[in-house]
Design an enzyme around this catalytic site. Sequence first.
Site, PDB file in Angstrom:
ATOM      1  N   ASP A  55     -57.925  34.588 -15.235  1.00  0.00           N
ATOM      2  CA  ASP A  55     -59.105  35.180 -14.954  1.00  0.00           C
ATOM      3  C   ASP A  55     -58.815  36.859 -14.429  1.00  0.00           C
ATOM      4  O   ASP A  55     -57.689  37.162 -14.050  1.00  0.00           O
ATOM      5  CB  ASP A  55     -59.961  34.672 -13.982  1.00  0.00           C
ATOM      6  N   ASP A  56     -59.809  37.671 -14.575  1.00  0.00           N
ATOM      7  CA  ASP A  56     -59.356  39.126 -14.380  1.00  0.00           C
ATOM      8  C   ASP A  56     -59.072  39.314 -12.783  1.00  0.00           C
ATOM      9  O   ASP A  56     -58.458  39.983 -12.470  1.00  0.00           O
ATOM     10  CB  ASP A  56     -60.523  40.077 -14.549  1.00  0.00           C
ATOM     11  N   ASP A  86     -61.933  36.836  -6.397  1.00  0.00           N
ATOM     12  CA  ASP A  86     -62.740  37.311  -5.231  1.00  0.00           C
ATOM     13  C   ASP A  86     -63.016  36.362  -4.105  1.00  0.00           C
ATOM     14  O   ASP A  86     -62.172  36.613  -3.002  1.00  0.00           O
ATOM     15  CB  ASP A  86     -64.163  37.883  -5.796  1.00  0.00           C
TER      16      ASP A  86
END
Length: 169
Positions: free
Chosen positions: A102-103, A106
């Site tokens: 994933d980028d 969070d």
Amino acid sequence: MAEPTSNKAFPVSWDQFHRDARALAWRLAEKGPFEAIVCITRGGLVPAAIICRELGLRLIETVCVASYHDYKNQTELKVLKDVAPSIKAIGDGQGKGVLVVDDLTDTGKTARVVRGMLPNAHFATVYAKPAGVPTVDTFVTEVSQDTWIYFPWDMGLAYVEPIAKDHKG
């Protein structure tokens, strides 16, 4: 996309993102081998493409997890598309030999959902925030929890006012 709740901005250019994704691939090369890659859409699509090239992976899958939010708070997560059974069957049937990309992590909520599907997979993100760090195995850059990352695919060129408002240019 949620609106930033902080003025801490971390704009990422295409060049920087490419370099960071390649740096992630370098780190992952030592962790493999991997038989398949699962990218968490949509943010994971771009780094997955770069990592697939660098690691020579051809078996590419997506998992689609949507978070419904009020543009300030992430709420319920919903799996829109699960991982294919053929990918889940790789290795030990629990994700061993599978790379999940994933980028950003969070809060870690999305990673926890996907980890439930592939508990033994190797989870990697380009960027990580402190709340999400425990949910991934490998990442490149950590930013503070209150930093808003502006990814290149979310931005366009626009005029910016000079810092000195009375500037006569």
